[in-house]
Design a protein around this motif. Structure first.
Motif, PDB file in Angstrom:
ATOM      1  N   VAL A  91      12.555   8.171   4.993  1.00  0.00           N
ATOM      2  CA  VAL A  91      13.714   8.593   5.778  1.00  0.00           C
ATOM      3  C   VAL A  91      13.511  10.031   6.238  1.00  0.00           C
ATOM      4  O   VAL A  91      12.840  10.834   5.587  1.00  0.00           O
ATOM      5  CB  VAL A  91      15.021   8.460   4.967  1.00  0.00           C
ATOM      6  CG1 VAL A  91      15.346   6.996   4.728  1.00  0.00           C
ATOM      7  CG2 VAL A  91      14.943   9.208   3.631  1.00  0.00           C
ATOM      8  N   GLY A  92      14.110  10.351   7.400  1.00  0.00           N
ATOM      9  CA  GLY A  92      13.966  11.679   7.980  1.00  0.00           C
ATOM     10  C   GLY A  92      15.083  12.597   7.557  1.00  0.00           C
ATOM     11  O   GLY A  92      16.001  12.176   6.855  1.00  0.00           O
ATOM     12  N   PRO A  93      15.016  13.873   7.971  1.00  0.00           N
ATOM     13  CA  PRO A  93      14.041  14.445   8.909  1.00  0.00           C
ATOM     14  C   PRO A  93      12.774  15.005   8.247  1.00  0.00           C
ATOM     15  O   PRO A  93      11.868  15.438   8.935  1.00  0.00           O
ATOM     16  CB  PRO A  93      14.832  15.581   9.558  1.00  0.00           C
ATOM     17  CG  PRO A  93      15.729  16.061   8.456  1.00  0.00           C
ATOM     18  CD  PRO A  93      16.111  14.823   7.687  1.00  0.00           C
ATOM     19  N   MET A  94      12.710  14.994   6.906  1.00  0.00           N
ATOM     20  CA  MET A  94      11.583  15.599   6.204  1.00  0.00           C
ATOM     21  C   MET A  94      10.652  14.562   5.585  1.00  0.00           C
ATOM     22  O   MET A  94       9.883  14.862   4.685  1.00  0.00           O
ATOM     23  CB  MET A  94      12.094  16.572   5.135  1.00  0.00           C
ATOM     24  CG  MET A  94      12.854  17.755   5.722  1.00  0.00           C
ATOM     25  SD  MET A  94      13.361  18.975   4.506  1.00  0.00           S
ATOM     26  CE  MET A  94      11.769  19.653   4.010  1.00  0.00           C
ATOM     27  N   GLU A  95      10.731  13.340   6.099  1.00  0.00           N
ATOM     28  CA  GLU A  95       9.833  12.261   5.681  1.00  0.00           C
ATOM     29  C   GLU A  95       9.837  12.076   4.164  1.00  0.00           C
ATOM     30  O   GLU A  95       8.802  12.019   3.514  1.00  0.00           O
ATOM     31  CB  GLU A  95       8.411  12.504   6.208  1.00  0.00           C
ATOM     32  CG  GLU A  95       8.352  12.529   7.730  1.00  0.00           C
ATOM     33  CD  GLU A  95       6.945  12.616   8.282  1.00  0.00           C
ATOM     34  OE1 GLU A  95       6.001  12.773   7.485  1.00  0.00           O
ATOM     35  OE2 GLU A  95       6.793  12.547   9.508  1.00  0.00           O
ATOM     36  N   ASP A  99       0.820  -1.216   0.000  1.00  0.00           N
ATOM     37  CA  ASP A  99       0.000   0.000   0.000  1.00  0.00           C
ATOM     38  C   ASP A  99       0.854   1.266   0.000  1.00  0.00           C
ATOM     39  O   ASP A  99       0.342   2.367  -0.204  1.00  0.00           O
ATOM     40  CB  ASP A  99      -0.995   0.019   1.161  1.00  0.00           C
ATOM     41  CG  ASP A  99      -0.337   0.044   2.539  1.00  0.00           C
ATOM     42  OD1 ASP A  99       0.889   0.310   2.636  1.00  0.00           O
ATOM     43  OD2 ASP A  99      -1.043  -0.189   3.536  1.00  0.00           O
ATOM     44  N   GLY A 100       2.151   1.126   0.248  1.00  0.00           N
ATOM     45  CA  GLY A 100       3.049   2.265   0.158  1.00  0.00           C
ATOM     46  C   GLY A 100       2.985   3.235   1.315  1.00  0.00           C
ATOM     47  O   GLY A 100       3.590   4.312   1.260  1.00  0.00           O
ATOM     48  N   ASN A 101       2.273   2.897   2.378  1.00  0.00           N
ATOM     49  CA  ASN A 101       2.139   3.817   3.522  1.00  0.00           C
ATOM     50  C   ASN A 101       3.271   3.570   4.515  1.00  0.00           C
ATOM     51  O   ASN A 101       3.090   2.954   5.558  1.00  0.00           O
ATOM     52  CB  ASN A 101       0.775   3.635   4.190  1.00  0.00           C
ATOM     53  CG  ASN A 101      -0.366   4.040   3.290  1.00  0.00           C
ATOM     54  OD1 ASN A 101      -0.193   4.862   2.386  1.00  0.00           O
ATOM     55  ND2 ASN A 101      -1.534   3.469   3.515  1.00  0.00           N
ATOM     56  N   VAL A 102       4.447   4.062   4.174  1.00  0.00           N
ATOM     57  CA  VAL A 102       5.622   3.860   5.010  1.00  0.00           C
ATOM     58  C   VAL A 102       5.785   5.038   5.963  1.00  0.00           C
ATOM     59  O   VAL A 102       5.205   6.105   5.765  1.00  0.00           O
ATOM     60  CB  VAL A 102       6.889   3.697   4.141  1.00  0.00           C
ATOM     61  CG1 VAL A 102       6.803   2.437   3.311  1.00  0.00           C
ATOM     62  CG2 VAL A 102       7.103   4.915   3.243  1.00  0.00           C
ATOM     63  N   ARG A 103       6.588   4.842   6.994  1.00  0.00           N
ATOM     64  CA  ARG A 103       6.872   5.927   7.943  1.00  0.00           C
ATOM     65  C   ARG A 103       8.339   5.874   8.330  1.00  0.00           C
ATOM     66  O   ARG A 103       8.981   4.804   8.271  1.00  0.00           O
ATOM     67  CB  ARG A 103       5.988   5.802   9.184  1.00  0.00           C
ATOM     68  CG  ARG A 103       6.141   4.496   9.945  1.00  0.00           C
ATOM     69  CD  ARG A 103       5.235   4.423  11.156  1.00  0.00           C
ATOM     70  NE  ARG A 103       5.392   3.156  11.873  1.00  0.00           N
ATOM     71  CZ  ARG A 103       6.359   2.889  12.744  1.00  0.00           C
ATOM     72  NH1 ARG A 103       7.273   3.816  13.017  1.00  0.00           N
ATOM     73  NH2 ARG A 103       6.422   1.717  13.352  1.00  0.00           N
ATOM     74  N   VAL A 104       8.875   7.010   8.705  1.00  0.00           N
ATOM     75  CA  VAL A 104      10.274   7.088   9.119  1.00  0.00           C
ATOM     76  C   VAL A 104      10.484   6.174  10.328  1.00  0.00           C
ATOM     77  O   VAL A 104       9.725   6.222  11.298  1.00  0.00           O
ATOM     78  CB  VAL A 104      10.653   8.534   9.454  1.00  0.00           C
ATOM     79  CG1 VAL A 104      12.072   8.599  10.010  1.00  0.00           C
ATOM     80  CG2 VAL A 104      10.538   9.417   8.223  1.00  0.00           C
ATOM     81  N   GLY A 105      11.488   5.345  10.241  1.00  0.00           N
ATOM     82  CA  GLY A 105      11.773   4.389  11.307  1.00  0.00           C
ATOM     83  C   GLY A 105      11.016   3.086  11.178  1.00  0.00           C
ATOM     84  O   GLY A 105      11.277   2.147  11.936  1.00  0.00           O
ATOM     85  N   HIS A 161       7.263  12.313  -1.173  1.00  0.00           N
ATOM     86  CA  HIS A 161       6.883  12.331   0.241  1.00  0.00           C
ATOM     87  C   HIS A 161       5.490  11.713   0.341  1.00  0.00           C
ATOM     88  O   HIS A 161       4.659  11.877  -0.549  1.00  0.00           O
ATOM     89  CB  HIS A 161       6.805  13.758   0.795  1.00  0.00           C
ATOM     90  CG  HIS A 161       8.046  14.558   0.636  1.00  0.00           C
ATOM     91  ND1 HIS A 161       8.994  14.681   1.641  1.00  0.00           N
ATOM     92  CD2 HIS A 161       8.498  15.315  -0.395  1.00  0.00           C
ATOM     93  CE1 HIS A 161       9.978  15.463   1.222  1.00  0.00           C
ATOM     94  NE2 HIS A 161       9.701  15.858  -0.007  1.00  0.00           N
ATOM     95  N   GLY A 162       5.235  11.043   1.443  1.00  0.00           N
ATOM     96  CA  GLY A 162       3.876  10.635   1.752  1.00  0.00           C
ATOM     97  C   GLY A 162       3.356   9.430   0.986  1.00  0.00           C
ATOM     98  O   GLY A 162       4.115   8.617   0.455  1.00  0.00           O
ATOM     99  N   LYS A 163       2.038   9.352   0.938  1.00  0.00           N
ATOM    100  CA  LYS A 163       1.351   8.184   0.402  1.00  0.00           C
ATOM    101  C   LYS A 163       1.358   8.170  -1.120  1.00  0.00           C
ATOM    102  O   LYS A 163       1.477   9.206  -1.775  1.00  0.00           O
ATOM    103  CB  LYS A 163      -0.091   8.161   0.909  1.00  0.00           C
ATOM    104  CG  LYS A 163      -0.217   8.012   2.418  1.00  0.00           C
ATOM    105  CD  LYS A 163      -1.681   7.997   2.842  1.00  0.00           C
ATOM    106  CE  LYS A 163      -1.818   7.832   4.348  1.00  0.00           C
ATOM    107  NZ  LYS A 163      -3.243   7.826   4.768  1.00  0.00           N
TER     108      LYS A 163
END
Length: 218
Positions: A28-32, A4-10, A197-199
């Motif tokens: 990846v951070g810091p700007m997602e 679904d591609g909904n990843v998050r930093v960490g 960035h994002g979804k």
């Protein structure tokens, strides 16, 4: 688990398995930022799109097989923050849009123009120059012969609109025109969009809103 591609930093990377290409998405951070590792099933060759940040995360993702190239979608620093470290560790060549390369502090080995082919083993992607977010932003289009197309859009197309043009009406007009002409025009609704960035989204989900975007000016 279905992609679904909904990843998050960490968090864990998500893997989209196609017939000829494996796409791994990580945040990846810091700007997602999103980074995408593409792997040709036939040859095992790998290419990274946007070495954005967290080089240790990206190098773990790449693994022992290495990468042949890193494509930088545009000149903004949050999309090349880990580029030097990744190139130094892997020896990969660098690719970027011709009109953005001068704004990327790591030298660009291959200047990419609209319509150029970017190869991942036996898989071919087509570069599309989408001017507006930056002068030389590029997207990569994979027209999967076994299914629908896939677009890596950088910061030029997101769920809900085109990329930020920072209040510049001419830049906005250029970007929305290019996105409409080069992506929405030739590609079907089923086209999967992987943004910077994002979804993720699809062209079909966004197409009904094109006129709305034009009217609001962003």
């Amino acid at each position: 688990m279905a992609y679904d591609g909904n990843v998050r930093v960490g968090g864990e990377p998500h893997v989209h398995e196609l017939a000829d290409l494996v796409i791994t998405k990580v945040a990846v951070g810091p700007m997602e930022n999103n980074a995408y590792l593409l792997r040709c099933r036939a040859t095992g060759e790998q290419v990274l799109i946007d070495a954005a940040a967290e080089p240790e995360t990206l190098l773990r993702l790449i693994g022992d097989d290495g990468i042949s190239s890193v494509v930088t979608t545009h000149r903004h620093g949050d999309h090349w923050g880990a580029l030097r470290a990744v190139v130094d560790a892997t020896g990969a060549r660098t690719l970027a849009g011709r009109h953005d390369a001068e704004g990327i502090p790591v030298p660009t080995d291959v200047l990419v123009d609209d319509g150029d082919t970017v190869r991942v083993g036996r898989v071919e992607l087509t570069a599309r120059h989408l001017a507006g977010h930056t002068p030389g932003s590029i997207a990569l289009v994979y027209d999967d012969p076994h299914g629908h197309p896939h677009v890596f859009s950088g910061d030029c197309l997101f769920p809900g609109g085109v990329g930020n043009t920072f209040g510049d009406s001419r830049a906005f007009a250029s970007l929305v025109d290019d996105v409409e002409t080069k992506l929405f025009g030739p590609l079907p609704d089923e086209t999967w969009v992987y943004p910077g960035h994002g979804k993720d989204t699809t062209l079909g989900a966004e197409r009904p809103h094109l006129q709305e975007w034009r009217e609001r000016g962003w």
